[in-house]
Motif scaffolding. Sequence first.
Motif, PDB file in Angstrom:
ATOM      1  N   TYR A 108       0.813  -1.206   0.000  1.00 50.55           N
ATOM      2  CA  TYR A 108       0.000   0.000   0.000  1.00 50.55           C
ATOM      3  C   TYR A 108       0.854   1.267   0.000  1.00 50.55           C
ATOM      4  O   TYR A 108       2.013   1.264   0.439  1.00 50.55           O
ATOM      5  CB  TYR A 108      -0.906   0.033   1.239  1.00 50.55           C
ATOM      6  N   GLN A 109       0.219   2.350  -0.469  1.00 48.91           N
ATOM      7  CA  GLN A 109       0.719   3.703  -0.283  1.00 48.91           C
ATOM      8  C   GLN A 109      -0.368   4.519   0.409  1.00 48.91           C
ATOM      9  O   GLN A 109      -1.547   4.423   0.040  1.00 48.91           O
ATOM     10  CB  GLN A 109       1.085   4.366  -1.612  1.00 48.91           C
ATOM     11  N   ILE A 110       0.015   5.294   1.432  1.00 49.70           N
ATOM     12  CA  ILE A 110      -0.942   6.111   2.189  1.00 49.70           C
ATOM     13  C   ILE A 110      -0.423   7.546   2.197  1.00 49.70           C
ATOM     14  O   ILE A 110       0.757   7.788   2.472  1.00 49.70           O
ATOM     15  CB  ILE A 110      -1.104   5.599   3.634  1.00 49.70           C
ATOM     16  N   ARG A 111      -1.318   8.495   1.913  1.00 55.38           N
ATOM     17  CA  ARG A 111      -0.915   9.900   1.855  1.00 55.38           C
ATOM     18  C   ARG A 111      -2.038  10.769   2.396  1.00 55.38           C
ATOM     19  O   ARG A 111      -3.220  10.483   2.196  1.00 55.38           O
ATOM     20  CB  ARG A 111      -0.596  10.289   0.410  1.00 55.38           C
ATOM     21  N   VAL A 112      -1.670  11.845   3.109  1.00 56.13           N
ATOM     22  CA  VAL A 112      -2.631  12.837   3.608  1.00 56.13           C
ATOM     23  C   VAL A 112      -2.319  14.175   2.949  1.00 56.13           C
ATOM     24  O   VAL A 112      -1.162  14.577   2.857  1.00 56.13           O
ATOM     25  CB  VAL A 112      -2.551  12.969   5.143  1.00 56.13           C
ATOM     26  N   TYR A 113      -3.368  14.871   2.504  1.00 49.16           N
ATOM     27  CA  TYR A 113      -3.139  16.169   1.863  1.00 49.16           C
ATOM     28  C   TYR A 113      -4.374  17.048   2.020  1.00 49.16           C
ATOM     29  O   TYR A 113      -5.477  16.577   2.323  1.00 49.16           O
ATOM     30  CB  TYR A 113      -2.801  15.985   0.376  1.00 49.16           C
ATOM     31  N   ASN A 114      -4.188  18.363   1.848  1.00 45.80           N
ATOM     32  CA  ASN A 114      -5.311  19.292   1.694  1.00 45.80           C
ATOM     33  C   ASN A 114      -4.974  20.242   0.556  1.00 45.80           C
ATOM     34  O   ASN A 114      -4.035  19.998  -0.209  1.00 45.80           O
ATOM     35  CB  ASN A 114      -5.649  20.011   3.005  1.00 45.80           C
ATOM     36  N   TRP A 165      -1.329  21.710   1.391  1.00 47.68           N
ATOM     37  CA  TRP A 165      -0.306  20.920   2.073  1.00 47.68           C
ATOM     38  C   TRP A 165      -0.460  19.454   1.718  1.00 47.68           C
ATOM     39  O   TRP A 165      -1.567  18.956   1.492  1.00 47.68           O
ATOM     40  CB  TRP A 165      -0.441  21.085   3.589  1.00 47.68           C
ATOM     41  N   THR A 166       0.652  18.753   1.649  1.00 50.19           N
ATOM     42  CA  THR A 166       0.631  17.307   1.448  1.00 50.19           C
ATOM     43  C   THR A 166       1.805  16.691   2.191  1.00 50.19           C
ATOM     44  O   THR A 166       2.842  17.345   2.368  1.00 50.19           O
ATOM     45  CB  THR A 166       0.707  16.934  -0.042  1.00 50.19           C
ATOM     46  N   SER A 167       1.634  15.476   2.649  1.00 53.12           N
ATOM     47  CA  SER A 167       2.762  14.797   3.284  1.00 53.12           C
ATOM     48  C   SER A 167       3.868  14.663   2.242  1.00 53.12           C
ATOM     49  O   SER A 167       3.602  14.388   1.077  1.00 53.12           O
ATOM     50  CB  SER A 167       2.341  13.428   3.814  1.00 53.12           C
ATOM     51  N   PRO A 168       5.136  14.902   2.636  1.00 55.70           N
ATOM     52  CA  PRO A 168       6.232  14.977   1.663  1.00 55.70           C
ATOM     53  C   PRO A 168       6.294  13.786   0.709  1.00 55.70           C
ATOM     54  O   PRO A 168       6.427  13.942  -0.493  1.00 55.70           O
ATOM     55  CB  PRO A 168       7.476  15.055   2.551  1.00 55.70           C
ATOM     56  N   ASP A 169       6.221  12.595   1.242  1.00 57.88           N
ATOM     57  CA  ASP A 169       6.245  11.375   0.430  1.00 57.88           C
ATOM     58  C   ASP A 169       5.176  10.438   0.963  1.00 57.88           C
ATOM     59  O   ASP A 169       4.987  10.347   2.180  1.00 57.88           O
ATOM     60  CB  ASP A 169       7.611  10.682   0.508  1.00 57.88           C
ATOM     61  N   PRO A 170       4.474   9.753   0.072  1.00 58.73           N
ATOM     62  CA  PRO A 170       3.484   8.793   0.589  1.00 58.73           C
ATOM     63  C   PRO A 170       4.156   7.688   1.374  1.00 58.73           C
ATOM     64  O   PRO A 170       5.265   7.246   1.032  1.00 58.73           O
ATOM     65  CB  PRO A 170       2.815   8.262  -0.690  1.00 58.73           C
ATOM     66  N   TYR A 171       3.497   7.286   2.453  1.00 62.03           N
ATOM     67  CA  TYR A 171       4.004   6.149   3.216  1.00 62.03           C
ATOM     68  C   TYR A 171       3.788   4.899   2.382  1.00 62.03           C
ATOM     69  O   TYR A 171       2.685   4.640   1.887  1.00 62.03           O
ATOM     70  CB  TYR A 171       3.260   6.032   4.546  1.00 62.03           C
ATOM     71  N   THR A 172       4.833   4.110   2.200  1.00 61.66           N
ATOM     72  CA  THR A 172       4.757   2.886   1.400  1.00 61.66           C
ATOM     73  C   THR A 172       5.140   1.697   2.276  1.00 61.66           C
ATOM     74  O   THR A 172       6.196   1.708   2.911  1.00 61.66           O
ATOM     75  CB  THR A 172       5.687   2.946   0.182  1.00 61.66           C
ATOM     76  N   THR A 173       4.272   0.703   2.311  1.00 60.89           N
ATOM     77  CA  THR A 173       4.573  -0.481   3.115  1.00 60.89           C
ATOM     78  C   THR A 173       5.751  -1.232   2.497  1.00 60.89           C
ATOM     79  O   THR A 173       5.969  -1.193   1.286  1.00 60.89           O
ATOM     80  CB  THR A 173       3.358  -1.408   3.208  1.00 60.89           C
ATOM     81  N   GLN A 174       6.504  -1.906   3.365  1.00 57.20           N
ATOM     82  CA  GLN A 174       7.672  -2.642   2.918  1.00 57.20           C
ATOM     83  C   GLN A 174       7.254  -4.049   2.489  1.00 57.20           C
ATOM     84  O   GLN A 174       6.813  -4.844   3.300  1.00 57.20           O
ATOM     85  CB  GLN A 174       8.705  -2.721   4.046  1.00 57.20           C
ATOM     86  N   GLY A 175       7.408  -4.328   1.207  1.00 56.15           N
ATOM     87  CA  GLY A 175       7.021  -5.651   0.725  1.00 56.15           C
ATOM     88  C   GLY A 175       5.515  -5.847   0.811  1.00 56.15           C
ATOM     89  O   GLY A 175       4.737  -4.889   0.778  1.00 56.15           O
ATOM     90  N   VAL A 176       5.098  -7.076   0.943  1.00 55.56           N
ATOM     91  CA  VAL A 176       3.680  -7.407   1.057  1.00 55.56           C
ATOM     92  C   VAL A 176       3.345  -7.580   2.524  1.00 55.56           C
ATOM     93  O   VAL A 176       3.932  -8.425   3.207  1.00 55.56           O
ATOM     94  CB  VAL A 176       3.350  -8.689   0.268  1.00 55.56           C
TER      95      VAL A 176
END
Length: 248
Positions: A168-174, A177-188
Amino acid sequence: MFSRRRRGVSTILGTIIFIGIMFTSVIPMMLVMKQADTMYTQKVHEMEARDDERSGEIITINAYPVNNNSDQLKVEVENIGVVSVKIIRVWINDQSYSENAVIKTGDTTDIGPYAVTLENDTSYSIKVITERGNSFASSCGVLYYTDGYWFTPSIGIHVLVLNWFGKYQIRVYNGSWTSPDPYTTQGVDIGDINWTEVNMTKDGPYWVEVKKKVGGSFQDVPSTPVPVYITWPGGSPVINVIVDARDF
């Protein structure tokens, strides 16, 4: 001849008396022991069931003032576990408050308000106690009161992705503003995913974007992006967002 018959009768009578003693003492004792073993096994099973229910209690709590200079605190409780939870006590520093709130699985409930004594430059630690004996502290940390106003150490969004397995990739924005880089899970990842974005302002709305890797690219999980409004003070400083990606 007669004496041998008497000895034979005596042997038979002795055997009958012995069997009678067995039935009247030994066998009842064995039955009592078996019943005790059954009761012990039942108690062990009941204790194991209570332990399972206790471990199934998973809640998040966040405390907040009714307004920025109020002496009233409320507590938001979200039940993300597999059993209903009954809150019986709320602790704010060394002061306890009796409670009788039942929160079903998946529900979010505000409890309170609770009156506190306002002291300048003072921190307020909040936790709740459940009927099963579990204790949960506020996930946003302590609250601070200074110069006539309330402050919280963290304003943010907590994301729970319900997941069987996936990347997955998770990101918060308005709008600005946006989170600098989307959070990406490591592997599966196997199992649910927890992620929190903090150090945000109270202005909104925000959107929570969750993407799952399908084939060679990340695609939006259905029902996302999710709009989020942060209403601190007067609402929880940490907003919980649940995204169900199990059937995607």
